[in-house]
Design a protein around this motif. Structure first.
Motif, PDB file in Angstrom:
ATOM      1  N   CYS A 183       9.511 -27.629  21.218  1.00  0.00           N
ATOM      2  CA  CYS A 183       8.503 -26.857  20.496  1.00  0.00           C
ATOM      3  C   CYS A 183       7.095 -27.328  20.866  1.00  0.00           C
ATOM      4  O   CYS A 183       6.917 -28.304  21.580  1.00  0.00           O
ATOM      5  CB  CYS A 183       8.693 -26.990  18.983  1.00  0.00           C
ATOM      6  SG  CYS A 183       8.252 -28.607  18.352  1.00  0.00           S
ATOM      7  N   THR A 184       6.135 -26.620  20.339  1.00  0.00           N
ATOM      8  CA  THR A 184       4.740 -27.010  20.477  1.00  0.00           C
ATOM      9  C   THR A 184       4.338 -27.759  19.222  1.00  0.00           C
ATOM     10  O   THR A 184       4.723 -27.380  18.118  1.00  0.00           O
ATOM     11  CB  THR A 184       3.846 -25.766  20.654  1.00  0.00           C
ATOM     12  OG1 THR A 184       4.279 -25.066  21.826  1.00  0.00           O
ATOM     13  CG2 THR A 184       2.394 -26.142  20.807  1.00  0.00           C
ATOM     14  N   VAL A 185       3.583 -28.839  19.395  1.00  0.00           N
ATOM     15  CA  VAL A 185       3.043 -29.607  18.270  1.00  0.00           C
ATOM     16  C   VAL A 185       1.537 -29.727  18.467  1.00  0.00           C
ATOM     17  O   VAL A 185       1.004 -29.361  19.509  1.00  0.00           O
ATOM     18  CB  VAL A 185       3.666 -31.025  18.173  1.00  0.00           C
ATOM     19  CG1 VAL A 185       5.141 -30.959  17.832  1.00  0.00           C
ATOM     20  CG2 VAL A 185       3.439 -31.824  19.440  1.00  0.00           C
ATOM     21  N   ASN A 203       2.543 -25.936  12.614  1.00  0.00           N
ATOM     22  CA  ASN A 203       2.136 -25.068  11.509  1.00  0.00           C
ATOM     23  C   ASN A 203       1.023 -25.704  10.671  1.00  0.00           C
ATOM     24  O   ASN A 203       0.589 -25.116   9.683  1.00  0.00           O
ATOM     25  CB  ASN A 203       3.332 -24.700  10.634  1.00  0.00           C
ATOM     26  CG  ASN A 203       3.975 -25.904   9.975  1.00  0.00           C
ATOM     27  OD1 ASN A 203       3.603 -27.049  10.239  1.00  0.00           O
ATOM     28  ND2 ASN A 203       4.968 -25.646   9.151  1.00  0.00           N
ATOM     29  N   ALA A 204       0.551 -26.877  11.058  1.00  0.00           N
ATOM     30  CA  ALA A 204      -0.565 -27.521  10.345  1.00  0.00           C
ATOM     31  C   ALA A 204      -1.849 -26.737  10.610  1.00  0.00           C
ATOM     32  O   ALA A 204      -1.948 -25.974  11.573  1.00  0.00           O
ATOM     33  CB  ALA A 204      -0.728 -28.962  10.803  1.00  0.00           C
ATOM     34  N   LYS A 205      -2.821 -26.966   9.762  1.00  0.00           N
ATOM     35  CA  LYS A 205      -4.100 -26.280   9.896  1.00  0.00           C
ATOM     36  C   LYS A 205      -4.780 -26.677  11.207  1.00  0.00           C
ATOM     37  O   LYS A 205      -4.960 -27.861  11.480  1.00  0.00           O
ATOM     38  CB  LYS A 205      -4.994 -26.647   8.713  1.00  0.00           C
ATOM     39  CG  LYS A 205      -6.297 -25.913   8.678  1.00  0.00           C
ATOM     40  CD  LYS A 205      -7.091 -26.279   7.438  1.00  0.00           C
ATOM     41  CE  LYS A 205      -8.405 -25.535   7.434  1.00  0.00           C
ATOM     42  NZ  LYS A 205      -9.203 -25.874   6.262  1.00  0.00           N
ATOM     43  N   VAL A 258       4.673 -44.655  13.409  1.00  0.00           N
ATOM     44  CA  VAL A 258       4.527 -44.865  11.975  1.00  0.00           C
ATOM     45  C   VAL A 258       4.509 -43.484  11.324  1.00  0.00           C
ATOM     46  O   VAL A 258       3.710 -42.627  11.706  1.00  0.00           O
ATOM     47  CB  VAL A 258       3.229 -45.639  11.649  1.00  0.00           C
ATOM     48  CG1 VAL A 258       3.049 -45.781  10.149  1.00  0.00           C
ATOM     49  CG2 VAL A 258       3.222 -47.003  12.337  1.00  0.00           C
ATOM     50  N   LEU A 259       5.387 -43.278  10.346  1.00  0.00           N
ATOM     51  CA  LEU A 259       5.456 -41.992   9.667  1.00  0.00           C
ATOM     52  C   LEU A 259       4.438 -41.967   8.538  1.00  0.00           C
ATOM     53  O   LEU A 259       4.405 -42.874   7.709  1.00  0.00           O
ATOM     54  CB  LEU A 259       6.861 -41.756   9.114  1.00  0.00           C
ATOM     55  CG  LEU A 259       8.002 -41.896  10.123  1.00  0.00           C
ATOM     56  CD1 LEU A 259       9.329 -41.572   9.462  1.00  0.00           C
ATOM     57  CD2 LEU A 259       7.781 -41.041  11.335  1.00  0.00           C
ATOM     58  N   THR A 260       3.596 -40.938   8.531  1.00  0.00           N
ATOM     59  CA  THR A 260       2.586 -40.794   7.488  1.00  0.00           C
ATOM     60  C   THR A 260       2.763 -39.434   6.815  1.00  0.00           C
ATOM     61  O   THR A 260       3.542 -38.598   7.289  1.00  0.00           O
ATOM     62  CB  THR A 260       1.156 -40.894   8.061  1.00  0.00           C
ATOM     63  OG1 THR A 260       0.879 -39.726   8.840  1.00  0.00           O
ATOM     64  CG2 THR A 260       0.978 -42.135   8.925  1.00  0.00           C
ATOM     65  N   ASP A 261       2.023 -39.203   5.755  1.00  0.00           N
ATOM     66  CA  ASP A 261       2.121 -37.907   5.079  1.00  0.00           C
ATOM     67  C   ASP A 261       1.538 -36.778   5.919  1.00  0.00           C
ATOM     68  O   ASP A 261       1.836 -35.618   5.701  1.00  0.00           O
ATOM     69  CB  ASP A 261       1.461 -37.954   3.707  1.00  0.00           C
ATOM     70  CG  ASP A 261      -0.004 -38.346   3.761  1.00  0.00           C
ATOM     71  OD1 ASP A 261      -0.444 -38.923   4.777  1.00  0.00           O
ATOM     72  OD2 ASP A 261      -0.712 -38.083   2.778  1.00  0.00           O
ATOM     73  N   ILE A 262       0.718 -37.109   6.897  1.00  0.00           N
ATOM     74  CA  ILE A 262       0.090 -36.085   7.743  1.00  0.00           C
ATOM     75  C   ILE A 262       0.914 -35.811   8.997  1.00  0.00           C
ATOM     76  O   ILE A 262       1.020 -34.686   9.445  1.00  0.00           O
ATOM     77  CB  ILE A 262      -1.339 -36.508   8.133  1.00  0.00           C
ATOM     78  CG1 ILE A 262      -2.189 -36.673   6.887  1.00  0.00           C
ATOM     79  CG2 ILE A 262      -1.967 -35.513   9.093  1.00  0.00           C
ATOM     80  CD1 ILE A 262      -3.544 -37.279   7.147  1.00  0.00           C
ATOM     81  N   GLY A 263       1.480 -36.851   9.587  1.00  0.00           N
ATOM     82  CA  GLY A 263       2.224 -36.681  10.828  1.00  0.00           C
ATOM     83  C   GLY A 263       2.699 -38.024  11.358  1.00  0.00           C
ATOM     84  O   GLY A 263       2.647 -39.039  10.666  1.00  0.00           O
TER      85      GLY A 263
END
Length: 117
Positions: free
Chosen positions: A36-38, A54-56, A92-97
């Motif tokens: 996919c595209t990120v 799908n993030a802003k 590192v997993l964060t709430d944003i990415g």
């Protein structure tokens, strides 16, 4: 003030395009399929953040492709951080990415350790 050292998941850097493989379970946490595209952005502290597509959209976010879970690190970032083939970066997993760090992170905290979610 105490220092908490955060060591993310070590991921080896392969020789083909300074590529890393993002584990399926990590991708699933963010709804990122195998192919996919990120969105990718550089942080102020010189890490890379991988964000679901799908993030802003934002001016500093670049579209990148993940193929079979593999992500090519930007050449300039690899060179600036002296990352060698066979070395490790840390996820590192964060709430944003997903934060891609060239080494471990240090968090300067008050003497009480914060509660982690």
């Amino acid at each position: 003030m105490d220092t908490i050292k955060i060591i993310g998941l070590p991921v080896p850097v392969s020789e083909r395009g300074h590529r890393i493989v993002i584990d399926e379970n990590i991708r699933r946490q963010y709804g990122i399929p195998e192919n996919c595209t990120v969105l990718m952005e550089h942080t102020a502290s010189d890490q890379i953040r991988i964000i679901p597509s799908n993030a802003k959209p934002a001016e500093n976010r670049i579209r990148k492709f993940i193929s079979a879970g593999r992500f090519n690190l930007p050449k300039e970032w690899v060179e600036a951080n002296h990352i060698k083939i066979g070395s490790f970066v840390h996820l590192v997993l964060t709430d944003i990415g997903i934060l891609v760090c060239p080494n471990s992170l240090c968090y300067h905290a008050p003497s009480e350790v914060p509660s982690w979610c």
